[in-house]
Design a protein around this motif. Structure first.
Motif, PDB file in Angstrom:
ATOM      1  N   ILE A   1       0.297  -0.263   1.569  1.00 10.69           N
ATOM      2  CA  ILE A   1      -0.437   0.921   2.032  1.00 10.69           C
ATOM      3  C   ILE A   1      -0.067   2.142   1.182  1.00 10.69           C
ATOM      4  O   ILE A   1      -0.931   2.947   0.807  1.00 10.69           O
ATOM      5  N   LEU A   2       1.222   2.271   0.857  1.00  8.02           N
ATOM      6  CA  LEU A   2       1.686   3.417   0.067  1.00  8.02           C
ATOM      7  C   LEU A   2       1.040   3.453  -1.318  1.00  8.02           C
ATOM      8  O   LEU A   2       0.806   4.531  -1.867  1.00  8.02           O
ATOM      9  N   LYS A   3       0.749   2.285  -1.894  1.00  6.67           N
ATOM     10  CA  LYS A   3       0.091   2.257  -3.208  1.00  6.67           C
ATOM     11  C   LYS A   3      -1.237   2.997  -3.164  1.00  6.67           C
ATOM     12  O   LYS A   3      -1.590   3.741  -4.085  1.00  6.67           O
ATOM     13  N   PHE A   4      -1.974   2.800  -2.090  1.00  6.86           N
ATOM     14  CA  PHE A   4      -3.275   3.454  -1.960  1.00  6.86           C
ATOM     15  C   PHE A   4      -3.133   4.929  -1.619  1.00  6.86           C
ATOM     16  O   PHE A   4      -3.937   5.752  -2.047  1.00  6.86           O
ATOM     17  N   ILE A   5      -2.139   5.280  -0.813  1.00  4.16           N
ATOM     18  CA  ILE A   5      -1.921   6.680  -0.465  1.00  4.16           C
ATOM     19  C   ILE A   5      -1.538   7.490  -1.699  1.00  4.16           C
ATOM     20  O   ILE A   5      -2.041   8.603  -1.925  1.00  4.16           O
ATOM     21  N   LYS A   6      -0.667   6.937  -2.528  1.00  6.68           N
ATOM     22  CA  LYS A   6      -0.184   7.651  -3.716  1.00  6.68           C
ATOM     23  C   LYS A   6      -1.229   7.715  -4.812  1.00  6.68           C
ATOM     24  O   LYS A   6      -1.248   8.661  -5.599  1.00  6.68           O
ATOM     25  N   ASP A   7      -2.099   6.721  -4.871  1.00 12.69           N
ATOM     26  CA  ASP A   7      -3.148   6.716  -5.898  1.00 12.69           C
ATOM     27  C   ASP A   7      -4.412   6.069  -5.333  1.00 12.69           C
ATOM     28  O   ASP A   7      -4.675   4.884  -5.546  1.00 12.69           O
ATOM     29  N   PRO A   8      -5.214   6.851  -4.574  1.00 14.87           N
ATOM     30  CA  PRO A   8      -6.412   6.294  -3.916  1.00 14.87           C
ATOM     31  C   PRO A   8      -7.423   5.684  -4.878  1.00 14.87           C
ATOM     32  O   PRO A   8      -8.225   4.835  -4.494  1.00 14.87           O
ATOM     33  N   SER A   9      -7.411   6.115  -6.142  1.00 12.09           N
ATOM     34  CA  SER A   9      -8.378   5.596  -7.115  1.00 12.09           C
ATOM     35  C   SER A   9      -7.897   4.322  -7.796  1.00 12.09           C
ATOM     36  O   SER A   9      -8.616   3.733  -8.602  1.00 12.09           O
ATOM     37  N   LEU A  10      -6.690   3.868  -7.456  1.00  9.29           N
ATOM     38  CA  LEU A  10      -6.064   2.756  -8.152  1.00  9.29           C
ATOM     39  C   LEU A  10      -6.915   1.497  -8.142  1.00  9.29           C
ATOM     40  O   LEU A  10      -6.982   0.762  -9.123  1.00  9.29           O
ATOM     41  N   TYR A  11      -7.586   1.233  -6.996  1.00  6.97           N
ATOM     42  CA  TYR A  11      -8.309  -0.019  -6.867  1.00  6.97           C
ATOM     43  C   TYR A  11      -9.822   0.170  -6.752  1.00  6.97           C
ATOM     44  O   TYR A  11     -10.508  -0.644  -6.147  1.00  6.97           O
ATOM     45  N   CYS A  12     -10.337   1.241  -7.347  1.00  9.33           N
ATOM     46  CA  CYS A  12     -11.782   1.500  -7.253  1.00  9.33           C
ATOM     47  C   CYS A  12     -12.600   0.364  -7.859  1.00  9.33           C
ATOM     48  O   CYS A  12     -13.620  -0.051  -7.296  1.00  9.33           O
ATOM     49  N   ILE A  13     -12.173  -0.147  -9.005  1.00  8.81           N
ATOM     50  CA  ILE A  13     -12.914  -1.222  -9.668  1.00  8.81           C
ATOM     51  C   ILE A  13     -12.865  -2.483  -8.818  1.00  8.81           C
ATOM     52  O   ILE A  13     -13.873  -3.163  -8.610  1.00  8.81           O
ATOM     53  N   GLU A  14     -11.662  -2.797  -8.265  1.00  9.81           N
ATOM     54  CA  GLU A  14     -11.523  -3.975  -7.438  1.00  9.81           C
ATOM     55  C   GLU A  14     -12.405  -3.896  -6.190  1.00  9.81           C
ATOM     56  O   GLU A  14     -12.978  -4.886  -5.747  1.00  9.81           O
ATOM     57  N   THR A  15     -12.527  -2.688  -5.624  1.00 11.32           N
ATOM     58  CA  THR A  15     -13.368  -2.485  -4.449  1.00 11.32           C
ATOM     59  C   THR A  15     -14.831  -2.778  -4.779  1.00 11.32           C
ATOM     60  O   THR A  15     -15.549  -3.409  -4.006  1.00 11.32           O
ATOM     61  N   VAL A  67       6.929  -6.327   7.323  1.00  8.56           N
ATOM     62  CA  VAL A  67       6.755  -4.878   7.479  1.00  8.56           C
ATOM     63  C   VAL A  67       6.911  -4.163   6.141  1.00  8.56           C
ATOM     64  O   VAL A  67       6.137  -3.251   5.804  1.00  8.56           O
ATOM     65  N   ARG A  68       7.902  -4.556   5.381  1.00 11.01           N
ATOM     66  CA  ARG A  68       8.155  -3.896   4.095  1.00 11.01           C
ATOM     67  C   ARG A  68       6.973  -4.063   3.142  1.00 11.01           C
ATOM     68  O   ARG A  68       6.542  -3.094   2.503  1.00 11.01           O
ATOM     69  N   ALA A  69       6.453  -5.279   3.034  1.00  9.06           N
ATOM     70  CA  ALA A  69       5.312  -5.525   2.151  1.00  9.06           C
ATOM     71  C   ALA A  69       4.090  -4.742   2.605  1.00  9.06           C
ATOM     72  O   ALA A  69       3.339  -4.202   1.786  1.00  9.06           O
ATOM     73  N   MET A  70       3.878  -4.655   3.927  1.00  8.87           N
ATOM     74  CA  MET A  70       2.767  -3.881   4.460  1.00  8.87           C
ATOM     75  C   MET A  70       2.918  -2.411   4.100  1.00  8.87           C
ATOM     76  O   MET A  70       1.965  -1.754   3.658  1.00  8.87           O
ATOM     77  N   ARG A  71       4.124  -1.890   4.287  1.00 14.99           N
ATOM     78  CA  ARG A  71       4.375  -0.479   3.978  1.00 14.99           C
ATOM     79  C   ARG A  71       4.117  -0.184   2.497  1.00 14.99           C
ATOM     80  O   ARG A  71       3.437   0.787   2.147  1.00 14.99           O
ATOM     81  N   GLU A  72       4.652  -1.021   1.621  1.00 13.87           N
ATOM     82  CA  GLU A  72       4.502  -0.789   0.182  1.00 13.87           C
ATOM     83  C   GLU A  72       3.049  -0.895  -0.264  1.00 13.87           C
ATOM     84  O   GLU A  72       2.597  -0.134  -1.134  1.00 13.87           O
ATOM     85  N   ILE A  75       5.787   5.238   7.099  1.00 14.39           N
ATOM     86  CA  ILE A  75       4.908   6.010   6.208  1.00 14.39           C
ATOM     87  C   ILE A  75       4.623   7.391   6.779  1.00 14.39           C
ATOM     88  O   ILE A  75       4.606   8.399   6.048  1.00 14.39           O
ATOM     89  N   SER A  76       4.413   7.470   8.093  1.00 15.60           N
ATOM     90  CA  SER A  76       4.017   8.737   8.735  1.00 15.60           C
ATOM     91  C   SER A  76       5.101   9.814   8.669  1.00 15.60           C
ATOM     92  O   SER A  76       4.813  10.992   8.889  1.00 15.60           O
ATOM     93  N   LYS A  77       6.318   9.427   8.367  1.00 18.99           N
ATOM     94  CA  LYS A  77       7.402  10.413   8.263  1.00 18.99           C
ATOM     95  C   LYS A  77       7.257  11.291   7.018  1.00 18.99           C
ATOM     96  O   LYS A  77       7.729  12.426   7.003  1.00 18.99           O
ATOM     97  N   LYS A  78       6.574  10.762   5.995  1.00 22.30           N
ATOM     98  CA  LYS A  78       6.429  11.516   4.745  1.00 22.30           C
ATOM     99  C   LYS A  78       4.976  11.802   4.367  1.00 22.30           C
ATOM    100  O   LYS A  78       4.724  12.622   3.492  1.00 22.30           O
TER     101      LYS A  78
END
Length: 351
Positions: free
Chosen positions: A309-323, A302-307, A203-206
């Motif tokens: 984390i990336l969901k939240f990086i690309k759209d931080p508001s995605l899980y606001c309701i769930e939070t 590792v792949r599932a972990m990466r994907e 993830i840190s590469k991009k």
């Protein structure tokens, strides 16, 4: 009731935190609350309410007669009705009960490797379990294991809970331009920090991220190895152990737990109470805590972990309701107001 929490140390850890939580919550509810540390103190001592009676036995060996007699004397002088022994402290509680039989012993099983119960050393535990008046398990798997393997009639599962301690603000530097990820997990092999780091390497590469790791260094082979891995990564900050992690959590974007095995992790309760989105492995009671209010992944993936984390990086508001729902769930089911009445009824039944 007069209830004594018994714990080996007060270094940061799940069992240690629960011993302190029970002592403080019982005092708040008007009980005569006590805590005894058998071996050595730690930073969690500072979280004890001043109203909780406290003693350090300073035990030097497994059969330290002087400290055992000190424990017996304390129980006698304070008319203790229930000794609530956390983790491995059960042995001293049972030795004391054999000498003096006028109190009840509850053993609280915090075993973190509940995915690998077949490897658990149990010879002495099975033998001495006949002296337990009650057993509390931190998840359903441990409850069933106790019912199948131990000699005690009163076995129950009770949720861990969060107790609102006075928070000591920790001074930390936060890079507000980066995506801040926190992993609150002591440096134990079952916490599997490597899977998380391998995912973050990619993830840190991009993406601009900072991975904050909080946890006790046990100075064993795993701790030494994992700290060498920490030093290889410029995006990673290791903070060591802290008394109260809330001031870290409230500044984070995402809470992660990459464990290969868990009981009922207080870390997830702390993430949720701090209003964090969560990514965690599907082990122990994690699914029951998080449900649909976060992302659950297989351990060691590792792949599932990466994907995830990336969901939240690309759209931080995605899980606001769930939070929001996770925070409400923790308050309703994992707060001391929700859990303590269940515990009180269990103690009253034994007494």
């Amino acid at each position: 009731m007069k209830i004594l929490q018994l714990i080996d140390t007060l270094h940061p850890g799940g069992a240690e935190r629960m011993a302190v939580n029970y002592a403080n919550a019982l005092y708040d509810k008007g009980h005569d609350s006590h805590l005894i540390c058998t071996r050595e103190e730690g930073s969690f001592k500072a979280l004890l309410n001043p109203g909780v009676s406290y003693l350090l036995l300073n035990k030097k060996s497994v059969f330290d007669i002087q400290s055992l007699l000190k424990l017996r004397k304390y129980i006698s002088l304070n008319n203790i009705e229930v000794v609530h022994a956390h983790g491995s402290s059960w042995f001293y509680a049972i030795l004391c009960k054999i000498i003096r039989k006028d109190f009840k012993v509850i053993w609280h099983d915090h075993y973190g490797n509940s995915e690998y119960l077949e490897k658990r050393p149990t010879q002495y535990l099975k033998c001495f379990s006949q002296f337990f008046d009650g057993i509390i398990s931190v998840n359903k798997r441990l409850e069933k294991w106790a019912m199948d393997n131990l000699r005690c009639e009163n076995i129950t599962f009770i949720n861990n809970f969060i107790y609102p301690n006075e928070r000591e603000k920790n001074k930390i530097h936060i890079d507000n331009e980066a995506f801040n990820i926190v992993c609150l997990a002591n440096l134990r092999i079952q916490k599997d920090h490597l899977t998380l780091m391998k995912a973050c390497d990619i993830i840190s590469k991009k993406h601009s991220i900072v991975l904050h790791i909080i946890g006790k260094d046990f100075r064993d082979e795993y701790s030494k190895m994992i700290k060498r891995e920490f030093k290889k990564r410029s995006y990673l900050v290791y903070h060591g152990e802290v008394k109260d992690s809330f001031s870290f959590l409230e500044n984070m974007n995402l809470g992660v737990l990459s464990s290969r095995s868990e009981g009922l992790p207080l870390t997830l309760l702390e993430y949720g109470l701090a209003g964090l989105s969560v990514v965690c492995t599907d082990v122990g009671e994690c699914r029951r805590i998080v449900g649909n209010n976060g992302i659950l992944i297989p351990p060691g993936d590792v792949r599932a972990m990466r994907e995830a984390i990336l969901k939240f990086i690309k759209d931080p508001s995605l899980y606001c309701i769930e939070t929001k729902y996770l925070k409400e769930k923790i308050r309703n089911h994992y707060s001391y107001e929700a859990v303590l009445p269940i515990y009180e009824r269990f103690c009253e039944k034994l007494c």
